[in-house]
Scaffold this active site. Structure first.
Site, PDB file in Angstrom:
ATOM      1  N   ASN A   7       4.703 -18.664 -39.560  1.00  0.00           N
ATOM      2  CA  ASN A   7       4.751 -17.430 -40.609  1.00  0.00           C
ATOM      3  C   ASN A   7       6.283 -17.378 -40.856  1.00  0.00           C
ATOM      4  OD1 ASN A   7       4.795 -15.009 -41.793  1.00  0.00           O
ATOM      5  ND2 ASN A   7       3.842 -14.263 -40.030  1.00  0.00           N
ATOM      6  N   ARG A  90       1.218 -19.213 -43.143  1.00  0.00           N
ATOM      7  CA  ARG A  90       0.680 -17.773 -43.780  1.00  0.00           C
ATOM      8  C   ARG A  90       1.721 -17.585 -44.964  1.00  0.00           C
ATOM      9  NH1 ARG A  90       3.244 -12.191 -42.931  1.00  0.00           N
ATOM     10  NH2 ARG A  90       1.673 -10.821 -43.938  1.00  0.00           N
ATOM     11  N   ARG A 240       6.636   3.335 -46.397  1.00  0.00           N
ATOM     12  CA  ARG A 240       6.216   3.363 -47.802  1.00  0.00           C
ATOM     13  C   ARG A 240       5.381   4.508 -48.098  1.00  0.00           C
ATOM     14  NH1 ARG A 240       3.527  -1.864 -46.527  1.00  0.00           N
ATOM     15  NH2 ARG A 240       5.350  -3.387 -46.402  1.00  0.00           N
ATOM     16  N   GLU A 385      -4.085 -12.353 -36.650  1.00  0.00           N
ATOM     17  CA  GLU A 385      -4.012 -13.050 -37.792  1.00  0.00           C
ATOM     18  C   GLU A 385      -3.530 -14.592 -37.656  1.00  0.00           C
ATOM     19  OE1 GLU A 385      -2.186 -10.211 -40.791  1.00  0.00           O
ATOM     20  OE2 GLU A 385      -1.732  -9.436 -39.055  1.00  0.00           O
TER      21      GLU A 385
END
Ligand code: ADP
Length: 397
Positions: A7, A90, A240, A385
Protein backbone atom coordinates in the site's frame (compact mmCIF):
# COMPACT_ATOMS: atom_id res chain seq x y z
CA UNK A 1 1.44 -19.52 -1.23
CA UNK A 2 2.88 -16.25 0.08
CA UNK A 3 1.55 -12.88 -1.06
CA UNK A 4 3.21 -9.54 -0.44
CA UNK A 5 0.62 -6.77 -0.07
CA UNK A 6 1.80 -3.24 -0.84
CA UNK A 7 0.00 0.00 0.00
CA UNK A 8 2.08 2.88 -1.31
CA UNK A 9 1.52 6.52 -0.42
CA UNK A 10 3.42 9.47 -1.83
CA UNK A 11 6.00 9.37 1.00
CA UNK A 12 5.12 6.07 2.67
CA UNK A 13 4.90 2.38 1.83
CA UNK A 14 3.08 -0.16 4.01
CA UNK A 15 3.44 -3.88 3.49
CA UNK A 16 2.35 -7.26 4.79
CA UNK A 17 3.63 -10.67 3.83
CA UNK A 18 0.75 -13.12 4.17
CA UNK A 19 0.88 -16.90 4.15
CA UNK A 20 -2.32 -17.81 2.32
CA UNK A 21 -2.57 -21.40 3.54
CA UNK A 22 -3.31 -20.17 7.07
CA UNK A 23 -4.11 -16.57 6.12
CA UNK A 24 -1.43 -15.59 8.59
CA UNK A 25 0.63 -12.38 8.57
CA UNK A 26 4.28 -13.43 8.62
CA UNK A 27 5.66 -9.90 8.74
CA UNK A 28 4.43 -6.38 8.27
CA UNK A 29 5.66 -2.85 8.44
CA UNK A 30 6.07 0.45 6.74
CA UNK A 31 8.53 2.94 5.34
CA UNK A 32 8.09 6.60 6.22
CA UNK A 33 9.46 9.82 4.79
CA UNK A 34 10.31 8.44 1.35
CA UNK A 35 11.89 11.24 -0.69
CA UNK A 36 12.24 13.36 2.45
CA UNK A 37 15.26 13.42 4.75
CA UNK A 38 15.04 11.15 7.79
CA UNK A 39 13.60 8.02 6.22
CA UNK A 40 12.62 5.12 8.47
CA UNK A 41 11.48 1.50 8.20
CA UNK A 42 9.54 -0.23 10.95
CA UNK A 43 9.41 -3.97 10.41
CA UNK A 44 7.42 -6.34 12.64
CA UNK A 45 8.15 -10.04 12.66
CA UNK A 46 8.63 -12.82 15.24
CA UNK A 47 6.77 -10.63 17.77
CA UNK A 48 9.47 -7.96 17.57
CA UNK A 49 9.77 -4.54 15.91
CA UNK A 50 12.92 -3.81 13.95
CA UNK A 51 13.61 -0.17 13.11
CA UNK A 52 16.03 1.04 10.47
CA UNK A 53 16.70 4.74 10.12
CA UNK A 54 18.06 5.51 6.70
CA UNK A 55 17.33 8.02 3.94
CA UNK A 56 14.95 6.59 1.38
CA UNK A 57 15.32 8.77 -1.71
CA UNK A 58 12.61 6.97 -3.68
CA UNK A 59 10.14 4.05 -3.62
CA UNK A 60 12.61 1.71 -5.34
CA UNK A 61 15.10 2.14 -2.49
CA UNK A 62 12.25 1.68 0.01
CA UNK A 63 11.00 -1.57 -1.52
CA UNK A 64 14.58 -2.88 -1.77
CA UNK A 65 14.98 -2.25 1.96
CA UNK A 66 11.68 -4.02 2.68
CA UNK A 67 12.85 -7.05 0.71
CA UNK A 68 16.18 -7.11 2.50
CA UNK A 69 14.36 -7.06 5.86
CA UNK A 70 11.98 -9.83 4.75
CA UNK A 71 14.98 -12.01 3.84
CA UNK A 72 17.27 -10.88 6.68
CA UNK A 73 18.61 -13.79 8.77
CA UNK A 74 17.35 -12.19 12.03
CA UNK A 75 14.36 -9.98 11.14
CA UNK A 76 13.35 -11.91 8.06
CA UNK A 77 10.66 -14.56 7.55
CA UNK A 78 11.72 -15.98 4.18
CA UNK A 79 15.03 -17.25 2.86
CA UNK A 80 14.82 -15.47 -0.47
CA UNK A 81 12.55 -13.38 -2.65
CA UNK A 82 11.67 -16.53 -4.60
CA UNK A 83 9.34 -17.50 -1.75
CA UNK A 84 7.05 -14.56 -2.58
CA UNK A 85 4.54 -15.95 -5.06
CA UNK A 86 2.93 -12.65 -6.02
CA UNK A 87 2.46 -9.03 -5.03
CA UNK A 88 -0.92 -7.36 -4.51
CA UNK A 89 -1.04 -3.59 -4.84
CA UNK A 90 -3.72 -1.43 -3.29
CA UNK A 91 -4.96 1.15 -5.77
CA UNK A 92 -7.60 3.69 -4.75
CA UNK A 93 -9.41 4.62 -7.96
CA UNK A 94 -10.44 2.27 -10.77
CA UNK A 95 -12.73 4.76 -12.50
CA UNK A 96 -14.90 2.94 -15.01
CA UNK A 97 -11.80 1.33 -16.53
CA UNK A 98 -11.47 -1.63 -14.15
CA UNK A 99 -14.33 -3.36 -12.39
CA UNK A 100 -12.21 -6.08 -10.81
CA UNK A 101 -8.71 -7.08 -9.79
CA UNK A 102 -6.32 -7.31 -12.75
CA UNK A 103 -2.76 -8.43 -13.37
CA UNK A 104 -0.06 -5.79 -13.70
CA UNK A 105 1.05 -5.69 -17.34
CA UNK A 106 2.35 -2.91 -19.57
CA UNK A 107 -1.17 -2.69 -20.95
CA UNK A 108 -3.00 -2.43 -17.58
CA UNK A 109 -0.42 0.10 -16.37
CA UNK A 110 -1.12 2.20 -19.44
CA UNK A 111 -4.85 2.09 -18.70
CA UNK A 112 -4.20 2.95 -15.04
CA UNK A 113 -2.23 6.12 -15.82
CA UNK A 114 -5.15 8.41 -16.81
CA UNK A 115 -7.06 7.46 -13.63
CA UNK A 116 -4.63 9.51 -11.54
CA UNK A 117 -6.87 12.46 -12.31
CA UNK A 118 -9.65 10.80 -10.25
CA UNK A 119 -7.47 10.31 -7.14
CA UNK A 120 -4.55 12.73 -7.47
CA UNK A 121 -3.34 12.13 -3.90
CA UNK A 122 -3.46 8.34 -4.10
CA UNK A 123 -3.19 6.78 -7.56
CA UNK A 124 0.11 8.42 -8.58
CA UNK A 125 1.63 7.14 -5.30
CA UNK A 126 0.37 3.61 -6.00
CA UNK A 127 1.92 3.80 -9.47
CA UNK A 128 5.26 4.79 -7.88
CA UNK A 129 5.01 1.72 -5.63
CA UNK A 130 4.10 -0.61 -8.50
CA UNK A 131 6.89 0.67 -10.72
CA UNK A 132 9.37 0.30 -7.87
CA UNK A 133 8.29 -3.33 -7.31
CA UNK A 134 8.49 -4.04 -11.02
CA UNK A 135 12.01 -2.62 -11.06
CA UNK A 136 13.15 -4.69 -8.09
CA UNK A 137 11.16 -7.88 -8.87
CA UNK A 138 10.72 -7.83 -12.64
CA UNK A 139 9.56 -11.42 -13.01
CA UNK A 140 7.05 -11.42 -10.12
CA UNK A 141 3.31 -11.63 -10.87
CA UNK A 142 1.48 -8.61 -9.48
CA UNK A 143 -2.14 -7.57 -9.13
CA UNK A 144 -3.94 -4.25 -8.98
CA UNK A 145 -6.63 -4.42 -6.30
CA UNK A 146 -8.92 -1.41 -6.34
CA UNK A 147 -10.66 0.31 -3.43
CA UNK A 148 -13.53 1.15 -5.70
CA UNK A 149 -14.19 -2.10 -7.56
CA UNK A 150 -16.56 -3.58 -4.93
CA UNK A 151 -18.82 -0.63 -5.75
CA UNK A 152 -18.77 -1.32 -9.51
CA UNK A 153 -22.07 -3.22 -9.14
CA UNK A 154 -24.03 -0.08 -8.19
CA UNK A 155 -26.87 0.56 -10.62
CA UNK A 156 -26.68 3.73 -12.75
CA UNK A 157 -29.59 5.35 -10.89
CA UNK A 158 -27.52 5.08 -7.69
CA UNK A 159 -24.17 6.27 -9.03
CA UNK A 160 -25.26 9.09 -11.32
CA UNK A 161 -25.33 12.69 -10.16
CA UNK A 162 -28.06 15.01 -11.35
CA UNK A 163 -25.81 16.68 -13.90
CA UNK A 164 -25.90 16.85 -17.70
CA UNK A 165 -25.59 13.22 -18.84
CA UNK A 166 -23.14 14.24 -21.58
CA UNK A 167 -20.85 15.68 -18.92
CA UNK A 168 -21.01 12.41 -16.99
CA UNK A 169 -20.06 10.55 -20.19
CA UNK A 170 -17.33 12.97 -21.14
CA UNK A 171 -15.71 13.56 -17.74
CA UNK A 172 -16.83 10.41 -15.89
CA UNK A 173 -18.12 12.49 -13.01
CA UNK A 174 -20.22 10.08 -10.93
CA UNK A 175 -20.22 8.29 -7.60
CA UNK A 176 -17.45 5.69 -7.32
CA UNK A 177 -17.30 5.01 -3.59
CA UNK A 178 -14.24 4.02 -1.56
CA UNK A 179 -13.18 1.54 1.20
CA UNK A 180 -14.46 -1.20 -1.15
CA UNK A 181 -12.05 -3.86 0.12
CA UNK A 182 -13.24 -3.23 3.67
CA UNK A 183 -16.95 -3.30 2.80
CA UNK A 184 -16.35 -6.50 0.86
CA UNK A 185 -14.38 -8.13 3.68
CA UNK A 186 -16.84 -7.37 6.47
CA UNK A 187 -19.94 -8.20 4.43
CA UNK A 188 -18.48 -11.65 3.58
CA UNK A 189 -17.32 -12.13 7.18
CA UNK A 190 -20.83 -11.27 8.39
CA UNK A 191 -22.34 -13.92 6.09
CA UNK A 192 -19.82 -16.48 7.41
CA UNK A 193 -20.59 -15.52 11.00
CA UNK A 194 -24.34 -15.82 10.41
CA UNK A 195 -23.84 -19.14 8.58
CA UNK A 196 -25.64 -17.82 5.51
CA UNK A 197 -24.91 -17.50 1.82
CA UNK A 198 -24.10 -13.82 1.04
CA UNK A 199 -26.68 -14.14 -1.77
CA UNK A 200 -29.44 -14.44 0.85
CA UNK A 201 -28.51 -11.38 2.88
CA UNK A 202 -29.23 -7.66 2.90
CA UNK A 203 -26.42 -5.96 4.82
CA UNK A 204 -25.45 -2.38 5.67
CA UNK A 205 -21.73 -2.04 6.33
CA UNK A 206 -20.52 1.00 8.30
CA UNK A 207 -16.77 1.61 7.87
CA UNK A 208 -16.27 4.35 10.45
CA UNK A 209 -12.72 5.57 10.89
CA UNK A 210 -10.94 8.80 10.26
CA UNK A 211 -12.59 8.53 6.85
CA UNK A 212 -16.02 6.94 6.98
CA UNK A 213 -18.34 5.34 4.47
CA UNK A 214 -21.52 3.31 4.64
CA UNK A 215 -22.59 0.77 2.00
CA UNK A 216 -25.73 -1.17 1.13
CA UNK A 217 -24.92 -4.75 0.13
CA UNK A 218 -27.66 -6.85 -1.44
CA UNK A 219 -26.95 -10.52 -2.11
CA UNK A 220 -23.20 -9.91 -1.77
CA UNK A 221 -23.20 -6.99 -4.20
CA UNK A 222 -22.86 -3.32 -3.38
CA UNK A 223 -25.92 -1.36 -4.52
CA UNK A 224 -25.08 2.02 -2.98
CA UNK A 225 -22.43 3.73 -0.89
CA UNK A 226 -22.07 7.06 0.87
CA UNK A 227 -18.75 8.33 -0.52
CA UNK A 228 -18.91 9.77 -4.00
CA UNK A 229 -16.71 10.97 -6.83
CA UNK A 230 -14.13 11.56 -4.09
CA UNK A 231 -13.95 10.49 -0.42
CA UNK A 232 -15.33 13.90 0.59
CA UNK A 233 -18.97 12.86 0.35
CA UNK A 234 -21.22 11.07 2.84
CA UNK A 235 -21.18 11.37 6.62
CA UNK A 236 -19.01 14.09 8.22
CA UNK A 237 -15.59 12.64 9.02
CA UNK A 238 -12.48 13.38 11.08
CA UNK A 239 -11.55 16.42 9.01
CA UNK A 240 -13.83 16.14 5.95
CA UNK A 241 -17.14 17.92 5.78
CA UNK A 242 -19.12 15.06 4.24
CA UNK A 243 -22.25 15.99 2.25
CA UNK A 244 -22.69 19.73 1.79
CA UNK A 245 -24.69 21.93 -0.57
CA UNK A 246 -22.26 22.90 -3.38
CA UNK A 247 -23.68 26.41 -3.37
CA UNK A 248 -22.53 26.77 0.26
CA UNK A 249 -19.00 25.92 -0.90
CA UNK A 250 -19.07 28.66 -3.52
CA UNK A 251 -20.45 31.08 -0.90
CA UNK A 252 -17.73 30.14 1.63
CA UNK A 253 -14.97 30.50 -0.95
CA UNK A 254 -16.21 33.97 -1.79
CA UNK A 255 -16.58 35.05 1.84
CA UNK A 256 -13.23 33.64 2.98
CA UNK A 257 -11.36 34.67 -0.17
CA UNK A 258 -10.40 31.08 -0.97
CA UNK A 259 -9.62 29.75 -4.42
CA UNK A 260 -11.42 26.56 -5.43
CA UNK A 261 -8.29 24.59 -4.54
CA UNK A 262 -8.09 26.23 -1.11
CA UNK A 263 -11.79 25.57 -0.65
CA UNK A 264 -11.28 21.87 -1.35
CA UNK A 265 -8.36 21.76 1.07
CA UNK A 266 -10.55 23.45 3.70
CA UNK A 267 -13.38 20.93 3.18
CA UNK A 268 -10.99 17.96 3.29
CA UNK A 269 -8.68 19.00 6.12
CA UNK A 270 -10.33 21.56 8.38
CA UNK A 271 -13.97 20.56 8.59
CA UNK A 272 -15.88 17.53 9.84
CA UNK A 273 -15.40 16.59 13.51
CA UNK A 274 -12.36 18.87 13.83
CA UNK A 275 -14.15 21.89 12.40
CA UNK A 276 -17.38 21.46 14.34
CA UNK A 277 -15.78 20.58 17.68
CA UNK A 278 -12.74 22.85 17.48
CA UNK A 279 -11.16 20.11 19.63
CA UNK A 280 -9.85 17.26 17.49
CA UNK A 281 -10.56 14.96 14.57
CA UNK A 282 -9.87 11.95 16.78
CA UNK A 283 -12.93 10.25 18.25
CA UNK A 284 -11.06 9.36 21.46
CA UNK A 285 -10.38 13.05 22.10
CA UNK A 286 -13.93 13.98 21.11
CA UNK A 287 -15.51 11.41 23.41
CA UNK A 288 -13.30 12.52 26.31
CA UNK A 289 -14.05 16.21 25.65
CA UNK A 290 -17.81 15.57 25.37
CA UNK A 291 -17.75 13.62 28.65
CA UNK A 292 -15.93 16.55 30.27
CA UNK A 293 -18.77 18.83 29.18
CA UNK A 294 -17.44 20.33 25.93
CA UNK A 295 -20.61 21.27 24.08
CA UNK A 296 -19.13 21.48 20.58
CA UNK A 297 -17.47 18.07 20.92
CA UNK A 298 -20.85 16.65 21.96
CA UNK A 299 -22.50 18.35 19.00
CA UNK A 300 -19.91 16.97 16.55
CA UNK A 301 -20.48 13.43 17.84
CA UNK A 302 -24.23 13.91 17.64
CA UNK A 303 -23.94 15.12 14.03
CA UNK A 304 -21.85 12.09 13.16
CA UNK A 305 -24.23 9.54 14.69
CA UNK A 306 -27.25 11.28 13.17
CA UNK A 307 -25.67 11.21 9.70
CA UNK A 308 -24.91 7.49 10.11
CA UNK A 309 -28.48 6.84 11.20
CA UNK A 310 -29.87 8.66 8.14
CA UNK A 311 -27.70 6.60 5.77
CA UNK A 312 -28.75 3.39 7.52
CA UNK A 313 -32.42 4.39 7.15
CA UNK A 314 -31.96 5.33 3.51
CA UNK A 315 -30.18 2.07 2.72
CA UNK A 316 -32.86 -0.01 4.46
CA UNK A 317 -35.27 1.56 1.99
CA UNK A 318 -32.90 0.99 -0.94
CA UNK A 319 -32.41 -2.65 0.07
CA UNK A 320 -36.11 -3.21 0.71
CA UNK A 321 -35.37 -4.81 4.09
CA UNK A 322 -32.38 -5.57 6.27
CA UNK A 323 -30.81 -8.64 7.85
CA UNK A 324 -27.61 -7.27 9.32
CA UNK A 325 -25.70 -4.10 10.18
CA UNK A 326 -21.92 -4.28 10.49
CA UNK A 327 -19.64 -1.75 12.17
CA UNK A 328 -15.94 -1.72 11.39
CA UNK A 329 -12.72 0.41 11.36
CA UNK A 330 -11.21 2.54 14.12
CA UNK A 331 -14.39 4.24 15.33
CA UNK A 332 -16.82 1.45 14.38
CA UNK A 333 -14.77 -1.10 16.31
CA UNK A 334 -13.87 1.03 19.33
CA UNK A 335 -16.58 3.54 20.10
CA UNK A 336 -19.70 1.98 21.69
CA UNK A 337 -21.34 5.39 22.24
CA UNK A 338 -21.30 6.12 18.48
CA UNK A 339 -22.77 2.69 17.64
CA UNK A 340 -25.49 3.11 20.26
CA UNK A 341 -26.37 6.64 19.12
CA UNK A 342 -26.40 5.74 15.41
CA UNK A 343 -28.91 2.95 16.09
CA UNK A 344 -30.97 4.61 18.82
CA UNK A 345 -34.69 4.95 18.29
CA UNK A 346 -34.72 2.41 15.46
CA UNK A 347 -36.66 -0.28 17.35
CA UNK A 348 -39.65 0.35 15.06
CA UNK A 349 -37.49 -0.95 12.19
CA UNK A 350 -36.47 -4.07 14.09
CA UNK A 351 -33.08 -2.68 15.10
CA UNK A 352 -32.31 -3.11 18.79
CA UNK A 353 -28.87 -2.93 20.43
CA UNK A 354 -28.03 -4.90 23.57
CA UNK A 355 -26.39 -2.16 25.72
CA UNK A 356 -24.25 -4.61 27.71
CA UNK A 357 -23.06 -6.49 24.62
CA UNK A 358 -22.27 -3.15 22.96
CA UNK A 359 -19.84 -2.23 25.75
CA UNK A 360 -17.53 -5.20 25.09
CA UNK A 361 -13.76 -4.74 25.24
CA UNK A 362 -12.26 -4.85 21.75
CA UNK A 363 -10.23 -8.05 21.50
CA UNK A 364 -10.02 -8.23 17.71
CA UNK A 365 -12.79 -10.83 17.48
CA UNK A 366 -16.27 -10.53 15.93
CA UNK A 367 -18.87 -9.37 18.43
CA UNK A 368 -22.64 -9.47 18.11
CA UNK A 369 -24.24 -6.49 19.83
CA UNK A 370 -27.90 -6.95 18.85
CA UNK A 371 -30.53 -7.67 21.50
CA UNK A 372 -32.03 -11.16 21.47
CA UNK A 373 -35.32 -9.76 20.11
CA UNK A 374 -33.73 -7.58 17.40
CA UNK A 375 -34.93 -8.55 13.91
CA UNK A 376 -31.71 -7.17 12.45
CA UNK A 377 -28.45 -8.76 13.60
CA UNK A 378 -25.84 -6.16 14.55
CA UNK A 379 -22.17 -7.13 14.35
CA UNK A 380 -18.82 -5.49 14.97
CA UNK A 381 -16.20 -7.01 12.68
CA UNK A 382 -12.55 -5.92 12.61
CA UNK A 383 -11.71 -5.06 9.04
CA UNK A 384 -8.75 -6.55 7.21
CA UNK A 385 -8.16 -4.79 3.92
CA UNK A 386 -4.72 -6.36 3.41
CA UNK A 387 -6.20 -9.85 3.61
CA UNK A 388 -8.75 -8.97 0.91
CA UNK A 389 -5.93 -7.70 -1.31
CA UNK A 390 -3.97 -10.91 -0.70
CA UNK A 391 -7.04 -13.10 -1.36
CA UNK A 392 -7.86 -11.24 -4.57
CA UNK A 393 -4.25 -11.55 -5.73
CA UNK A 394 -4.14 -15.27 -4.93
CA UNK A 395 -7.48 -15.82 -6.69
CA UNK A 396 -6.23 -14.08 -9.80
CA UNK A 397 -3.21 -16.38 -9.99
P1 ADP B 1 -8.25 5.63 8.95
O1 ADP B 1 -9.42 6.14 8.20
O2 ADP B 1 -7.14 6.63 9.06
O3 ADP B 1 -7.80 4.24 8.54
P2 ADP B 1 -9.01 4.37 11.45
O4 ADP B 1 -9.93 3.34 10.93
O5 ADP B 1 -7.72 3.93 12.03
O6 ADP B 1 -8.78 5.53 10.42
O7 ADP B 1 -9.79 5.19 12.56
C1 ADP B 1 -9.26 6.28 13.24
C2 ADP B 1 -10.27 6.73 14.28
O8 ADP B 1 -10.60 5.61 15.10
C3 ADP B 1 -9.79 7.83 15.20
O9 ADP B 1 -10.77 8.83 15.30
C4 ADP B 1 -9.63 7.14 16.55
O10 ADP B 1 -10.07 7.96 17.58
C5 ADP B 1 -10.50 5.94 16.45
N1 ADP B 1 -9.85 4.83 17.13
C6 ADP B 1 -8.88 4.07 16.67
N2 ADP B 1 -8.47 3.16 17.59
C7 ADP B 1 -9.20 3.38 18.67
C8 ADP B 1 -9.26 2.80 19.97
N3 ADP B 1 -8.47 1.78 20.32
N4 ADP B 1 -10.16 3.31 20.82
C9 ADP B 1 -10.97 4.31 20.47
N5 ADP B 1 -10.95 4.90 19.24
C10 ADP B 1 -10.09 4.45 18.38
Amino acid sequence: MKILVINAGSSSLKYQLIDMEREEVLAKGGCERIGIEGGKLNHKAHGETFTIEKDLPDHTVAISLVLSELTDPRAGVIASMDEIDAVGHRVVASGETFTETVLVTDETMKRLEPLSELAPLHNPAAILGINACRAVMPSKKMALVFDTSFHATMPAYAYLYGIDYDDYKKYKVRKYGFHGTSHKFVSRAAADYLGKDPKDLKIITCHLGNGSSISAVDGGKCIDTSMGFTPLAGVPMGTRSGDIDCAAVEFLCRKKGMTMEEGMNYLNKKCGMLGVSGVSSDFRDLTAAAEAGNERARLALEMFSYACKKYIGAYMAALGGLDCIVFTAGVGENTPSVRAAALSGMEAFGIKVDPAANEYKNDGAIHEISAADSNVRILVIPTNEELVIARETAALL
